[in-house]
Design a protein around this motif. Structure first.
Motif, PDB file in Angstrom:
ATOM      1  N   THR A  95       0.858  -1.178   0.000  1.00 31.01           N
ATOM      2  CA  THR A  95       0.000   0.000   0.000  1.00 31.01           C
ATOM      3  C   THR A  95       0.893   1.226   0.000  1.00 31.01           C
ATOM      4  OG1 THR A  95      -1.753  -1.127   1.220  1.00 31.01           O
ATOM      5  CG2 THR A  95      -1.823   1.272   1.194  1.00 31.01           C
ATOM      6  N   LEU A  96       0.729   2.040  -1.011  1.00 32.20           N
ATOM      7  CA  LEU A  96       1.436   3.320  -1.103  1.00 32.20           C
ATOM      8  C   LEU A  96       0.443   4.396  -0.700  1.00 32.20           C
ATOM      9  CD1 LEU A  96       3.311   2.927  -4.475  1.00 32.20           C
ATOM     10  CD2 LEU A  96       4.378   3.674  -2.373  1.00 32.20           C
ATOM     11  N   THR A  97       0.614   4.953   0.477  1.00 33.39           N
ATOM     12  CA  THR A  97      -0.222   6.074   0.880  1.00 33.39           C
ATOM     13  C   THR A  97       0.622   7.319   0.729  1.00 33.39           C
ATOM     14  OG1 THR A  97       0.443   5.739   3.184  1.00 33.39           O
ATOM     15  CG2 THR A  97      -1.630   4.748   2.497  1.00 33.39           C
ATOM     16  N   THR A  98       0.135   8.226  -0.055  1.00 34.14           N
ATOM     17  CA  THR A  98       0.937   9.394  -0.398  1.00 34.14           C
ATOM     18  C   THR A  98       0.112  10.665  -0.284  1.00 34.14           C
ATOM     19  OG1 THR A  98       0.358   9.477  -2.726  1.00 34.14           O
ATOM     20  CG2 THR A  98       2.125   7.980  -2.120  1.00 34.14           C
ATOM     21  N   SER A  99       0.781  11.750  -0.293  1.00 28.79           N
ATOM     22  CA  SER A  99       0.131  13.051  -0.375  1.00 28.79           C
ATOM     23  C   SER A  99       0.251  13.587  -1.795  1.00 28.79           C
ATOM     24  CB  SER A  99       0.775  14.026   0.612  1.00 28.79           C
ATOM     25  OG  SER A  99       0.568  13.583   1.930  1.00 28.79           O
ATOM     26  N   LEU A 100       0.332  12.688  -2.749  1.00 24.81           N
ATOM     27  CA  LEU A 100       0.465  13.095  -4.145  1.00 24.81           C
ATOM     28  C   LEU A 100      -0.888  13.468  -4.725  1.00 24.81           C
ATOM     29  CD1 LEU A 100       2.864  10.317  -5.431  1.00 24.81           C
ATOM     30  CD2 LEU A 100       3.440  12.676  -4.881  1.00 24.81           C
ATOM     31  N   PRO A 101      -0.900  14.438  -5.611  1.00 23.27           N
ATOM     32  CA  PRO A 101      -2.158  14.783  -6.269  1.00 23.27           C
ATOM     33  C   PRO A 101      -2.525  13.721  -7.297  1.00 23.27           C
ATOM     34  CG  PRO A 101      -0.371  16.084  -7.178  1.00 23.27           C
ATOM     35  CD  PRO A 101       0.205  15.302  -6.022  1.00 23.27           C
ATOM     36  N   PRO A 102      -3.792  13.628  -7.649  1.00 24.79           N
ATOM     37  CA  PRO A 102      -4.188  12.716  -8.718  1.00 24.79           C
ATOM     38  C   PRO A 102      -3.416  13.051  -9.990  1.00 24.79           C
ATOM     39  CG  PRO A 102      -6.103  13.613  -7.604  1.00 24.79           C
ATOM     40  CD  PRO A 102      -4.917  14.358  -7.094  1.00 24.79           C
ATOM     41  N   GLY A 103      -3.182  12.048 -10.807  1.00 23.01           N
ATOM     42  CA  GLY A 103      -2.447  12.269 -12.053  1.00 23.01           C
ATOM     43  C   GLY A 103      -1.999  10.955 -12.642  1.00 23.01           C
ATOM     44  N   THR A 104      -1.046  11.026 -13.540  1.00 25.65           N
ATOM     45  CA  THR A 104      -0.515   9.852 -14.217  1.00 25.65           C
ATOM     46  C   THR A 104       0.900   9.590 -13.719  1.00 25.65           C
ATOM     47  OG1 THR A 104      -1.864  10.347 -16.143  1.00 25.65           O
ATOM     48  CG2 THR A 104      -0.031   8.846 -16.478  1.00 25.65           C
ATOM     49  N   TYR A 105       1.137   8.364 -13.295  1.00 27.51           N
ATOM     50  CA  TYR A 105       2.424   7.977 -12.726  1.00 27.51           C
ATOM     51  C   TYR A 105       2.900   6.691 -13.385  1.00 27.51           C
ATOM     52  CZ  TYR A 105       1.196  11.292  -9.067  1.00 27.51           C
ATOM     53  OH  TYR A 105       0.852  12.426  -8.391  1.00 27.51           O
ATOM     54  N   ASP A 106       4.215   6.488 -13.393  1.00 22.73           N
ATOM     55  CA  ASP A 106       4.788   5.222 -13.820  1.00 22.73           C
ATOM     56  C   ASP A 106       4.951   4.350 -12.582  1.00 22.73           C
ATOM     57  OD1 ASP A 106       4.978   6.163 -16.431  1.00 22.73           O
ATOM     58  OD2 ASP A 106       7.017   6.908 -16.127  1.00 22.73           O
ATOM     59  N   LEU A 107       4.526   3.101 -12.670  1.00 19.46           N
ATOM     60  CA  LEU A 107       4.634   2.149 -11.576  1.00 19.46           C
ATOM     61  C   LEU A 107       5.777   1.201 -11.902  1.00 19.46           C
ATOM     62  CD1 LEU A 107       3.475   0.915  -8.973  1.00 19.46           C
ATOM     63  CD2 LEU A 107       1.875  -0.360 -10.413  1.00 19.46           C
ATOM     64  N   VAL A 108       6.772   1.143 -11.030  1.00 17.12           N
ATOM     65  CA  VAL A 108       7.947   0.301 -11.251  1.00 17.12           C
ATOM     66  C   VAL A 108       8.056  -0.667 -10.072  1.00 17.12           C
ATOM     67  CG1 VAL A 108      10.446   0.259 -11.599  1.00 17.12           C
ATOM     68  CG2 VAL A 108       9.100   2.203 -12.444  1.00 17.12           C
ATOM     69  N   VAL A 109       8.122  -1.965 -10.389  1.00 14.62           N
ATOM     70  CA  VAL A 109       8.194  -2.996  -9.350  1.00 14.62           C
ATOM     71  C   VAL A 109       9.406  -3.869  -9.626  1.00 14.62           C
ATOM     72  CG1 VAL A 109       6.967  -4.844  -8.172  1.00 14.62           C
ATOM     73  CG2 VAL A 109       5.680  -2.954  -9.176  1.00 14.62           C
ATOM     74  N   SER A 110      10.253  -4.048  -8.607  1.00 16.07           N
ATOM     75  CA  SER A 110      11.483  -4.806  -8.806  1.00 16.07           C
ATOM     76  C   SER A 110      11.814  -5.645  -7.579  1.00 16.07           C
ATOM     77  CB  SER A 110      12.648  -3.855  -9.100  1.00 16.07           C
ATOM     78  OG  SER A 110      12.836  -2.960  -8.019  1.00 16.07           O
ATOM     79  N   LYS A 111      12.555  -6.707  -7.849  1.00 12.62           N
ATOM     80  CA  LYS A 111      13.106  -7.562  -6.791  1.00 12.62           C
ATOM     81  C   LYS A 111      14.229  -8.367  -7.426  1.00 12.62           C
ATOM     82  CE  LYS A 111      12.578 -10.956  -3.336  1.00 12.62           C
ATOM     83  NZ  LYS A 111      12.168 -11.008  -2.007  1.00 12.62           N
ATOM     84  N   LEU A 112      15.298  -8.543  -6.671  1.00 16.43           N
ATOM     85  CA  LEU A 112      16.437  -9.319  -7.144  1.00 16.43           C
ATOM     86  C   LEU A 112      15.963 -10.718  -7.546  1.00 16.43           C
ATOM     87  CD1 LEU A 112      19.510  -9.220  -7.514  1.00 16.43           C
ATOM     88  CD2 LEU A 112      19.718 -10.189  -5.227  1.00 16.43           C
ATOM     89  N   GLY A 113      16.363 -11.160  -8.733  1.00 15.36           N
ATOM     90  CA  GLY A 113      15.978 -12.474  -9.229  1.00 15.36           C
ATOM     91  C   GLY A 113      14.757 -12.443 -10.135  1.00 15.36           C
ATOM     92  N   TYR A 114      14.142 -11.264 -10.282  1.00 14.29           N
ATOM     93  CA  TYR A 114      12.965 -11.103 -11.141  1.00 14.29           C
ATOM     94  C   TYR A 114      13.239 -10.012 -12.174  1.00 14.29           C
ATOM     95  CZ  TYR A 114      10.194 -13.744  -7.732  1.00 14.29           C
ATOM     96  OH  TYR A 114       9.690 -14.710  -6.908  1.00 14.29           O
ATOM     97  N   VAL A 115      12.510 -10.056 -13.264  1.00  8.15           N
ATOM     98  CA  VAL A 115      12.585  -8.993 -14.262  1.00  8.15           C
ATOM     99  C   VAL A 115      11.754  -7.814 -13.754  1.00  8.15           C
ATOM    100  CG1 VAL A 115      12.013  -8.326 -16.626  1.00  8.15           C
ATOM    101  CG2 VAL A 115      12.881 -10.629 -16.154  1.00  8.15           C
ATOM    102  N   THR A 116      12.349  -6.635 -13.723  1.00  7.61           N
ATOM    103  CA  THR A 116      11.645  -5.433 -13.278  1.00  7.61           C
ATOM    104  C   THR A 116      10.463  -5.153 -14.196  1.00  7.61           C
ATOM    105  OG1 THR A 116      13.636  -4.502 -12.290  1.00  7.61           O
ATOM    106  CG2 THR A 116      11.885  -2.940 -12.885  1.00  7.61           C
ATOM    107  N   GLN A 117       9.325  -4.865 -13.586  1.00  9.85           N
ATOM    108  CA  GLN A 117       8.126  -4.523 -14.348  1.00  9.85           C
ATOM    109  C   GLN A 117       7.900  -3.023 -14.260  1.00  9.85           C
ATOM    110  OE1 GLN A 117       6.175  -6.619 -16.210  1.00  9.85           O
ATOM    111  NE2 GLN A 117       7.751  -8.134 -15.745  1.00  9.85           N
ATOM    112  N   THR A 118       7.747  -2.381 -15.402  1.00 10.42           N
ATOM    113  CA  THR A 118       7.414  -0.963 -15.455  1.00 10.42           C
ATOM    114  C   THR A 118       6.080  -0.828 -16.176  1.00 10.42           C
ATOM    115  OG1 THR A 118       9.736  -0.302 -15.495  1.00 10.42           O
ATOM    116  CG2 THR A 118       8.123   1.324 -16.247  1.00 10.42           C
ATOM    117  N   ILE A 119       5.131  -0.253 -15.487  1.00 12.23           N
ATOM    118  CA  ILE A 119       3.816  -0.011 -16.075  1.00 12.23           C
ATOM    119  C   ILE A 119       3.707   1.498 -16.255  1.00 12.23           C
ATOM    120  CG2 ILE A 119       1.327  -0.321 -15.816  1.00 12.23           C
ATOM    121  CD1 ILE A 119       2.093  -2.589 -13.771  1.00 12.23           C
ATOM    122  N   PRO A 120       3.821   1.968 -17.508  1.00 12.41           N
ATOM    123  CA  PRO A 120       3.825   3.416 -17.740  1.00 12.41           C
ATOM    124  C   PRO A 120       2.414   4.002 -17.700  1.00 12.41           C
ATOM    125  CG  PRO A 120       4.095   2.251 -19.814  1.00 12.41           C
ATOM    126  CD  PRO A 120       4.042   1.202 -18.733  1.00 12.41           C
ATOM    127  N   ALA A 121       2.366   5.264 -17.376  1.00 11.29           N
ATOM    128  CA  ALA A 121       1.147   6.082 -17.481  1.00 11.29           C
ATOM    129  C   ALA A 121      -0.052   5.465 -16.763  1.00 11.29           C
ATOM    130  CB  ALA A 121       0.829   6.363 -18.943  1.00 11.29           C
TER     131      ALA A 121
END
Length: 108
Positions: free
Chosen positions: A68-94
């Motif tokens: 859970t990412l709780t932030t004080s960020l305004p609504p908008g479009t963000y890139d989501l990047v998920v990584s862990k050693l031993g896995y291929v990093t996933q980037t979900i743009p926009a």
């Protein structure tokens, strides 16, 4: 938590002791990180929100793969990047994030 952080200084006229304030809801994002082969949870995966290449928020997934990412960020479009050693990093743009709760599950 959960509201956009806006700071301001108020000067109240003489005799006025209150001022109405409107809180703008921020965004938060939650979901589960799972292994794409086994379907099992991926613990300690780094989940990041970026905008224009700049890190805006990050958190690690729990032992059940939940995050859970709780932030004080305004609504908008963000890139989501998920990584862990031993896995291929996933980037979900926009990824569009609306005020309040948003959900996105990720398979590594």
């Amino acid at each position: 938590i959960g509201y956009v952080d806006t700071r301001m200084t108020l000067s109240l006229p003489a005799g006025l002791s209150t001022q109405a304030v409107t809180l703008a809801p921020g965004v938060w994002l939650s979901g589960t990180v799972t292994d794409s082969l086994t379907g099992g949870p991926v613990a300690a995966a780094l989940v990041q929100l970026k905008q224009a290449g700049l890190l805006k928020a990050s958190v690690y997934s729990t032992s059940t793969g939940a995050y859970t990412l709780t932030t004080s960020l305004p609504p908008g479009t963000y890139d989501l990047v998920v990584s862990k050693l031993g896995y291929v990093t996933q980037t979900i743009p926009a990824v569009p994030l609306q005020p309040g709760p948003n959900t996105r599950d990720i398979r590594l």
